[in-house]
Design an enzyme around this catalytic site. Structure first.
Site, PDB file in Angstrom:
ATOM      1  N   ASN A   9      -4.860 106.659 -28.761  1.00 11.88           N
ATOM      2  CA  ASN A   9      -6.145 107.158 -29.263  1.00 11.88           C
ATOM      3  C   ASN A   9      -5.833 108.009 -30.482  1.00 11.88           C
ATOM      4  O   ASN A   9      -5.439 109.165 -30.366  1.00 11.88           O
ATOM      5  CB  ASN A   9      -6.866 107.980 -28.182  1.00 11.88           C
ATOM      6  CG  ASN A   9      -8.217 108.505 -28.660  1.00 11.88           C
ATOM      7  OD1 ASN A   9      -8.620 108.296 -29.803  1.00 11.88           O
ATOM      8  ND2 ASN A   9      -8.913 109.203 -27.783  1.00 11.88           N
ATOM      9  N   ARG A  90      -8.041 102.832 -28.627  1.00 11.14           N
ATOM     10  CA  ARG A  90      -9.428 103.232 -28.541  1.00 11.14           C
ATOM     11  C   ARG A  90     -10.040 103.189 -29.940  1.00 11.14           C
ATOM     12  O   ARG A  90      -9.474 103.719 -30.897  1.00 11.14           O
ATOM     13  CB  ARG A  90      -9.556 104.654 -27.989  1.00 11.14           C
ATOM     14  CG  ARG A  90     -11.010 105.110 -27.896  1.00 11.14           C
ATOM     15  CD  ARG A  90     -11.145 106.600 -27.801  1.00 11.14           C
ATOM     16  NE  ARG A  90     -12.560 107.003 -27.717  1.00 11.14           N
ATOM     17  CZ  ARG A  90     -13.028 108.164 -28.127  1.00 11.14           C
ATOM     18  NH1 ARG A  90     -12.216 109.070 -28.639  1.00 11.14           N
ATOM     19  NH2 ARG A  90     -14.313 108.445 -28.038  1.00 11.14           N
ATOM     20  N   HIS A 179     -18.958 106.706 -25.682  1.00  6.98           N
ATOM     21  CA  HIS A 179     -18.376 106.940 -24.355  1.00  6.98           C
ATOM     22  C   HIS A 179     -18.535 105.716 -23.459  1.00  6.98           C
ATOM     23  O   HIS A 179     -18.463 105.815 -22.229  1.00  6.98           O
ATOM     24  CB  HIS A 179     -19.022 108.148 -23.657  1.00  6.98           C
ATOM     25  CG  HIS A 179     -18.836 109.448 -24.365  1.00  6.98           C
ATOM     26  ND1 HIS A 179     -19.780 110.464 -24.299  1.00  6.98           N
ATOM     27  CD2 HIS A 179     -17.832 109.925 -25.135  1.00  6.98           C
ATOM     28  CE1 HIS A 179     -19.361 111.498 -25.004  1.00  6.98           C
ATOM     29  NE2 HIS A 179     -18.187 111.193 -25.528  1.00  6.98           N
ATOM     30  N   HIS A 205     -21.754 111.699 -18.316  1.00  9.77           N
ATOM     31  CA  HIS A 205     -20.445 111.997 -18.903  1.00  9.77           C
ATOM     32  C   HIS A 205     -20.598 113.322 -19.643  1.00  9.77           C
ATOM     33  O   HIS A 205     -21.110 113.374 -20.765  1.00  9.77           O
ATOM     34  CB  HIS A 205     -20.035 110.877 -19.858  1.00  9.77           C
ATOM     35  CG  HIS A 205     -18.728 111.116 -20.557  1.00  9.77           C
ATOM     36  ND1 HIS A 205     -17.584 110.396 -20.266  1.00  9.77           N
ATOM     37  CD2 HIS A 205     -18.372 111.989 -21.532  1.00  9.77           C
ATOM     38  CE1 HIS A 205     -16.590 110.829 -21.028  1.00  9.77           C
ATOM     39  NE2 HIS A 205     -17.059 111.799 -21.810  1.00  9.77           N
ATOM     40  N   GLY A 207     -18.886 116.490 -21.209  1.00  7.28           N
ATOM     41  CA  GLY A 207     -17.735 117.206 -21.743  1.00  7.28           C
ATOM     42  C   GLY A 207     -18.199 117.954 -22.969  1.00  7.28           C
ATOM     43  O   GLY A 207     -19.380 118.268 -23.113  1.00  7.28           O
ATOM     44  N   GLY A 209     -18.353 116.651 -25.794  1.00  9.71           N
ATOM     45  CA  GLY A 209     -19.325 115.627 -26.151  1.00  9.71           C
ATOM     46  C   GLY A 209     -19.949 115.153 -24.856  1.00  9.71           C
ATOM     47  O   GLY A 209     -19.268 115.087 -23.834  1.00  9.71           O
ATOM     48  N   ARG A 238     -22.810 120.028 -30.880  1.00  7.85           N
ATOM     49  CA  ARG A 238     -23.825 119.140 -31.432  1.00  7.85           C
ATOM     50  C   ARG A 238     -25.211 119.503 -30.900  1.00  7.85           C
ATOM     51  O   ARG A 238     -25.358 119.907 -29.759  1.00  7.85           O
ATOM     52  CB  ARG A 238     -23.524 117.680 -31.087  1.00  7.85           C
ATOM     53  CG  ARG A 238     -22.242 117.134 -31.684  1.00  7.85           C
ATOM     54  CD  ARG A 238     -22.078 115.671 -31.314  1.00  7.85           C
ATOM     55  NE  ARG A 238     -20.804 115.124 -31.788  1.00  7.85           N
ATOM     56  CZ  ARG A 238     -19.959 114.436 -31.033  1.00  7.85           C
ATOM     57  NH1 ARG A 238     -20.254 114.211 -29.762  1.00  7.85           N
ATOM     58  NH2 ARG A 238     -18.834 113.983 -31.528  1.00  7.85           N
ATOM     59  N   ARG A 281     -16.635 127.778 -19.592  1.00  9.10           N
ATOM     60  CA  ARG A 281     -16.174 128.898 -18.773  1.00  9.10           C
ATOM     61  C   ARG A 281     -16.565 130.228 -19.412  1.00  9.10           C
ATOM     62  O   ARG A 281     -16.986 131.172 -18.717  1.00  9.10           O
ATOM     63  CB  ARG A 281     -14.656 128.809 -18.580  1.00  9.10           C
ATOM     64  CG  ARG A 281     -14.221 127.618 -17.740  1.00  9.10           C
ATOM     65  CD  ARG A 281     -12.751 127.336 -17.870  1.00  9.10           C
ATOM     66  NE  ARG A 281     -12.398 126.945 -19.235  1.00  9.10           N
ATOM     67  CZ  ARG A 281     -11.201 126.474 -19.593  1.00  9.10           C
ATOM     68  NH1 ARG A 281     -10.242 126.349 -18.699  1.00  9.10           N
ATOM     69  NH2 ARG A 281     -10.960 126.135 -20.847  1.00  9.10           N
ATOM     70  N   GLY A 327     -14.995 116.384 -18.286  1.00  9.64           N
ATOM     71  CA  GLY A 327     -14.536 117.740 -18.024  1.00  9.64           C
ATOM     72  C   GLY A 327     -15.530 118.657 -17.348  1.00  9.64           C
ATOM     73  O   GLY A 327     -15.228 119.285 -16.327  1.00  9.64           O
ATOM     74  N   GLU A 330     -16.969 116.953 -13.937  1.00  5.15           N
ATOM     75  CA  GLU A 330     -16.023 116.956 -12.820  1.00  5.15           C
ATOM     76  C   GLU A 330     -15.712 118.360 -12.314  1.00  5.15           C
ATOM     77  O   GLU A 330     -15.402 118.536 -11.126  1.00  5.15           O
ATOM     78  CB  GLU A 330     -14.721 116.273 -13.244  1.00  5.15           C
ATOM     79  CG  GLU A 330     -14.868 114.790 -13.560  1.00  5.15           C
ATOM     80  CD  GLU A 330     -13.649 114.226 -14.283  1.00  5.15           C
ATOM     81  OE1 GLU A 330     -12.543 114.791 -14.108  1.00  5.15           O
ATOM     82  OE2 GLU A 330     -13.798 113.239 -15.030  1.00  5.15           O
ATOM     83  N   GLU A 382     -10.452 106.955 -19.070  1.00  5.81           N
ATOM     84  CA  GLU A 382     -10.637 106.026 -20.181  1.00  5.81           C
ATOM     85  C   GLU A 382      -9.335 105.324 -20.551  1.00  5.81           C
ATOM     86  O   GLU A 382      -9.339 104.159 -20.947  1.00  5.81           O
ATOM     87  CB  GLU A 382     -11.211 106.779 -21.384  1.00  5.81           C
ATOM     88  CG  GLU A 382     -12.645 107.242 -21.165  1.00  5.81           C
ATOM     89  CD  GLU A 382     -13.147 108.187 -22.237  1.00  5.81           C
ATOM     90  OE1 GLU A 382     -13.896 107.723 -23.112  1.00  5.81           O
ATOM     91  OE2 GLU A 382     -12.795 109.381 -22.190  1.00  5.81           O
TER      92      GLU A 382
END
Length: 394
Positions: A9, A90, A179, A205, A207, A209, A238, A281, A327, A330, A382
């Site tokens: 990637n 990727r 994604h 999804h 994260g 992003g 974003r 966090r 991230g 999960e 991925e």
């Protein structure tokens, strides 16, 4: 002898890589080359429970990949002995040309290059990695796996914007999504886990992003990212969905040019713009300290998630499975809790103790048996998805 695939990637100033067994899913080694083009770069190589770090100038991608190959030979595992049968790359933007993985030849390279206007932040970097890797590892097939491929066959009602048809077609403006490799992998794994291929699924999804997809019978019917990864959910830096007229307003009233607005929307907004930090966090710590900006940002984030889950449930005419991945998805139990509490009206019931589990690499069901919708946390992979697609060309 087991087959392995080297997955690459390539970013603008980095190269992430992993050596995987596509059958077992085992990662034999992984690493990252960072700060390419800076006075001093960093190469981190992980193998057999050990981590090796090299700090040295990495002037370009060619030098970086040569150093990666050297580390494989010196620190293991040897690529010559690992039976590498393919290299998977990727690629973010495949336009309307690629509905699946593609064996890379000069014509594929040219098409990826032609698609740079649609993927200006990603495709040029991917091409650097592809060109260098094809030269250094010329004895095995190289395969491009596109983030947009899973969304290639979106229904026209989801893919087409209500923009003047001639203009949209001339400039290839439609919903491409992103994604897709993650959404496809997770939705397929949930189908296996439940033993059903007729599911109506929503995959979150989440994260830095973030994107959401609606998947029916294994096929994507909608997704939140659009022409670019800017559209949709609120993200780390974003905006996500925003009135397009904000661009006109900032240009006319704020005196900002296109590059400044691009920078603002893509890199200085989202949590970073609202709170000053795009690390969730830290955002939660600020919430606990009573920072109203952080509290508002979380509320906006959950509100956007709630809207998409509701909208996609309506699009599909129901919902069988809701899955959190990536991230934040999960590892942030508070985000899951906030959203699921708001979805209780749908009959969703979850186990708070199972939901609180984080940093667990194993898939888990967090809904209870009496829940109307099955809710899962499923770690995305991925790299493995790319490896499995690439090995089909070996």
């Amino acid at each position: 002898m087991s087959k392995t695939v080297l997955v690459i990637n390539s970013g603008s100033s980095s190269i992430k890589y992993a050596l995987l067994d596509p059958d077992s899913g085992e990662s034999l080694a992984s690493g990252i080359v960072e700060k390419i083009g800076n006075p001093v770069g960093t190469i981190t190589h992980k193998h057999d429970g050990e981590k090796f770090v090299v700090e040295e100038p990495v002037p370009d991608h060619g030098h970086g990949l040569k150093e990666v190959l050297r580390l494989f030979e010196e620190k293991g595992p040897s690529l010559h002995e690992a039976n590498v049968v393919a290299v998977g790359h990727r690629v973010v933007q495949g336009g309307r040309f690629f509905s699946g993985p593609a064996l890379i030849d000069d014509s594929v390279v040219q098409t990826i290059s032609d698609l740079i206007p649609l993927g200006p932040l990603h495709n040029p970097a991917h091409l650097k990695g592809i060109n260098v890797a094809r030269e250094l590892l010329s004895e095995v097939p190289h395969v491009a796996v596109f983030d947009t491929a899973f969304f290639q066959d979106l229904p026209e009602e989801a893919a087409r914007y209500a923009l003047n048809r001639e203009v949209a077609d001339k400039y290839s403006i439609r919903r491409y999504g992103a994604h897709g490799t993650s959404h496809q992998f997770v939705s397929q794994e949930i189908a296996k886990l439940t033993g059903r291929d007729d599911l109506k699924q929503i995959v979150l999804h989440l994260g830095n992003g973030a994107s959401v997809s609606a998947v029916v019978n294994g096929h994507a019917v909608d997704t939140s990212m659009g022409l670019t990864p800017l559209e949709g959910l609120m993200m780390g830096s974003r905006t996500g969905d925003i009135d397009p007229a904000a661009v006109f307003h900032l240009a006319r009233v704020g005196g900002m040019d296109i590059e400044q607005i691009d920078q603002l929307f893509n890199r200085e907004s989202g949590f970073k713009g609202l709170v000053g930090d795009n690390d969730m966090r830290e955002v939660w710590k600020k919430c606990e300290a009573g920072d109203q900006n952080a509290i508002d940002a979380i509320d906006i984030y959950i509100h956007r998630l709630l809207k998409y889950v509701g909208a996609y449930t309506a699009v599909m005419g129901g919902l069988d499975a809701l899955t959190f991945t990536a991230g934040i998805g999960e590892n942030d139990s508070l985000v899951r809790q906030r959203l699921l509490d708001r979805l209780a009206y749908m009959g969703i019931v979850y186990d708070p103790k199972i939901n609180e589990i984080i940093r667990d690499p194993h898939p888990r069901k967090i809904s209870t048996d009496d829940s109307s919708v099955e809710v899962f946390v499923y770690p995305t992979n991925e790299e493995l998805a790319i490896a499995r697609q690439a090995v089909t060309f070996a």
